[in-house]
Design an enzyme around this catalytic site. Structure first.
Site, PDB file in Angstrom:
ATOM      1  N   GLU A  24       0.803  -1.225   0.000  1.00  0.00           N
ATOM      2  CA  GLU A  24       0.000   0.000   0.000  1.00  0.00           C
ATOM      3  C   GLU A  24       0.837   1.276   0.000  1.00  0.00           C
ATOM      4  OE1 GLU A  24      -2.709  -0.490   3.279  1.00  0.00           O
ATOM      5  OE2 GLU A  24      -4.136  -1.595   2.023  1.00  0.00           O
TER       6      GLU A  24
ATOM      7  N   GLU B  90       6.510 -22.106   8.485  1.00  0.00           N
ATOM      8  CA  GLU B  90       6.938 -21.197   9.543  1.00  0.00           C
ATOM      9  C   GLU B  90       7.926 -21.854  10.507  1.00  0.00           C
ATOM     10  OE1 GLU B  90       3.918 -21.247  13.205  1.00  0.00           O
ATOM     11  OE2 GLU B  90       3.020 -20.416  11.393  1.00  0.00           O
TER      12      GLU B  90
END
Length: 293
Positions: free
Chosen positions: A79, A110
């Protein structure tokens, strides 16, 4: 047990609540996210202050995480381009499981500490880069591996976690603890913990962009007008900042490829687009300084 994983005694009979009360509980618990970020404000300010000289020297923002935390980091970086014209190549996302993990869970990714380190090294990270590492638990191996690499490569490592005393916070150059405590639904850190991370990321990156002269007053004058909505916003911002009518604002913007900063200086100082660009260049991109020069 980690605080973020512990069952909350406040919601032990969550599944028995009438629907209005259930929704109220889920919404109400989110206020804890705001308070957690408020308490961490000094640490966030310290992170911005430490990041600024490295970014101003040409460094990149590199977001690292897994699952919800990783996706929030990617979102913050993505963004920055439309909001502040921040170059895409200077906001990278390193996500456990790779690009695929943005849209679906990649089981076990992970847990690979070595892979976290390898992915950060693959970014050719260096001393001017700012690595923002996110993990609600603060113990995610992939993220800790990236932290190891960030420290070895002399990057600025900013660790953001939701458990006090977490290794990610303890071992980073700057640690930010968002102490959100137990979740409404035990262990579902996409709830309050995720909300706190989103607020903290918004605050960190927005404050950094303000200090990089991407904002004039509280106007986003360095936006990238990539669609019709943003084109209209560029015109409205220029009109608001200068008092010009729509035709004058649009005319100036068309001459400078809809760069709001340039249009504001050109209209306010009554100079050409080329002169406005030179004034901004001499003021390190600050509209306020360019208008005062």
């Amino acid at each position: 047990m980690l605080k973020t994983e512990a069952p909350s005694p406040l919601y032990a009979e969550l599944d028995l609540l009438p629907l209005p009360a259930l929704v109220a509980a889920l919404v109400g618990d989110q206020f804890g996210a705001v308070e957690a970020v408020r308490a961490a404000a000094p640490a966030i300010a310290a992170a911005v202050a430490a990041a600024l000289p490295r970014i101003a020297a040409g460094g990149r923002l590199i977001y690292v995480g897994a699952g919800t935390s990783g996706r929030l980091g990617v979102l913050d970086g993505v963004e920055l381009y439309p909001t502040f014209s921040w170059p895409r190549e200077r906001a990278l996302g390193v996500l456990a499981g790779g690009r695929q993990a943005m849209f679906e869970a990649v089981e076990g990714a992970e847990d690979d500490r070595a892979e976290g380190a390898a992915q950060l090294r693959a970014c050719a990270a260096g001393p001017n880069d700012v690595v923002v590492l996110l993990a609600a638990s603060g113990t995610t191996p992939f993220v800790l591996g990236a932290l190891d690499a960030a420290r070895a490569l002399a990057c600025l490592a900013i660790g953001i976690a939701n458990n006090p005393g977490a290794p990610l916070v303890r071992d980073a150059d700057i640690g930010i603890t968002l102490d959100t405590g137990p979740e409404v639904i035990s262990g579902s850190t996409r709830l309050k913990a995720g909300t706190a991370q989103k607020i903290a990321l918004n605050t960190f990156s927005s404050a950094l962009m303000v200090r990089l002269n991407k904002v004039y007053g509280n106007l986003m004058v360095d936006l990238k007008p990539t669609n019709a909505k943003l084109l209209r916003r560029a015109v409205a911002l220029t009109m608001h900042a200068t008092g010009a009518d729509e035709a004058s604002a649009r005319g100036a913007l068309e001459q400078c490829h809809f760069h709001v900063k340039v249009a504001i200086v050109a209209l306010s100082r009554q100079v050409t687009i080329d002169q406005a660009q030179r004034l901004l260049a001499g003021a390190a991109g600050s509209v306020r300084a360019a208008l005062a020069s």
